[in-house]
Design a protein around this motif. Structure first.
Motif, short mmCIF file in Angstrom:
data_model
loop_
_atom_site.label_atom_id
_atom_site.label_comp_id
_atom_site.label_asym_id
_atom_site.label_seq_id
_atom_site.Cartn_x
_atom_site.Cartn_y
_atom_site.Cartn_z
N LEU A 42 -23.86 -17.18 10.26
CA LEU A 42 -23.30 -17.37 11.59
C LEU A 42 -23.02 -16.01 12.21
O LEU A 42 -22.48 -15.12 11.55
CB LEU A 42 -22.02 -18.20 11.53
N VAL A 43 -23.36 -15.87 13.47
CA VAL A 43 -23.21 -14.61 14.19
C VAL A 43 -22.36 -14.87 15.43
O VAL A 43 -22.59 -15.84 16.16
CB VAL A 43 -24.58 -14.05 14.61
N LYS A 44 -21.38 -14.00 15.67
CA LYS A 44 -20.57 -14.12 16.89
C LYS A 44 -21.41 -13.73 18.10
O LYS A 44 -22.26 -12.84 18.03
CB LYS A 44 -19.36 -13.22 16.81
N GLN A 45 -21.17 -14.39 19.21
CA GLN A 45 -21.91 -14.12 20.45
C GLN A 45 -21.78 -12.67 20.87
O GLN A 45 -22.77 -12.03 21.23
CB GLN A 45 -21.42 -15.04 21.57
N SER A 46 -20.59 -12.10 20.79
CA SER A 46 -20.39 -10.70 21.19
C SER A 46 -21.13 -9.75 20.26
O SER A 46 -21.70 -8.74 20.70
CB SER A 46 -18.90 -10.35 21.22
N ALA A 47 -21.16 -10.06 18.95
CA ALA A 47 -21.89 -9.22 18.00
C ALA A 47 -23.39 -9.28 18.28
O ALA A 47 -24.09 -8.28 18.17
CB ALA A 47 -21.59 -9.66 16.58
N TRP A 48 -23.89 -10.46 18.65
CA TRP A 48 -25.31 -10.61 18.97
C TRP A 48 -25.68 -9.82 20.22
O TRP A 48 -26.70 -9.15 20.26
CB TRP A 48 -25.66 -12.08 19.14
N ASP A 49 -24.83 -9.90 21.24
CA ASP A 49 -25.10 -9.15 22.47
C ASP A 49 -25.13 -7.65 22.21
O ASP A 49 -25.99 -6.94 22.72
CB ASP A 49 -24.04 -9.48 23.53
N GLN A 50 -24.21 -7.17 21.40
CA GLN A 50 -24.17 -5.75 21.06
C GLN A 50 -25.38 -5.36 20.21
O GLN A 50 -25.99 -4.32 20.42
CB GLN A 50 -22.89 -5.39 20.33
N PHE A 51 -25.76 -6.21 19.27
CA PHE A 51 -26.90 -5.94 18.40
C PHE A 51 -28.18 -5.81 19.23
O PHE A 51 -28.99 -4.91 19.01
CB PHE A 51 -27.05 -7.06 17.37
N LYS A 52 -28.40 -6.72 20.17
CA LYS A 52 -29.61 -6.70 20.99
C LYS A 52 -29.73 -5.42 21.80
O LYS A 52 -30.83 -4.93 22.02
CB LYS A 52 -29.66 -7.91 21.92
#
Length: 73
Positions: A42-52
């Motif tokens: 599971l990935v947090k939405q904010s972590a995904w946005d930063q990762f991208k």
């Protein structure tokens, strides 16, 4: 402020940026910030946005025979 939404790798792969297999590999290597619950990451939405925005792969396998070196006679 609300809490971050948790996303599965299948949901992230549906956007088309990465395959589910590649996301699983990035999460297992610690590159993608994710928590593992059983078999599911599971990935947090904010972590995904930063990762991208910050993830830029610099290496990879060459594509096709055009990138292979020519034999020297």
């Amino acid at each position: 402020m609300g809490e971050d939404r948790l996303l599965t790798l299948a949901e992230l792969a549906a956007h088309g940026d990465f395959t589910q297999r590649r996301l699983r590999q990035l999460a297992a290597d610690g590159v993608l910030p994710a928590d593992k619950y059983g078999k599911t990451y599971l990935v947090k939405q904010s972590a995904w946005d930063q990762f991208k925005t910050t993830y830029h792969p610099t290496t990879g396998r060459p594509r096709g025979s055009r990138n292979r070196p020519k034999p020297v006679p």
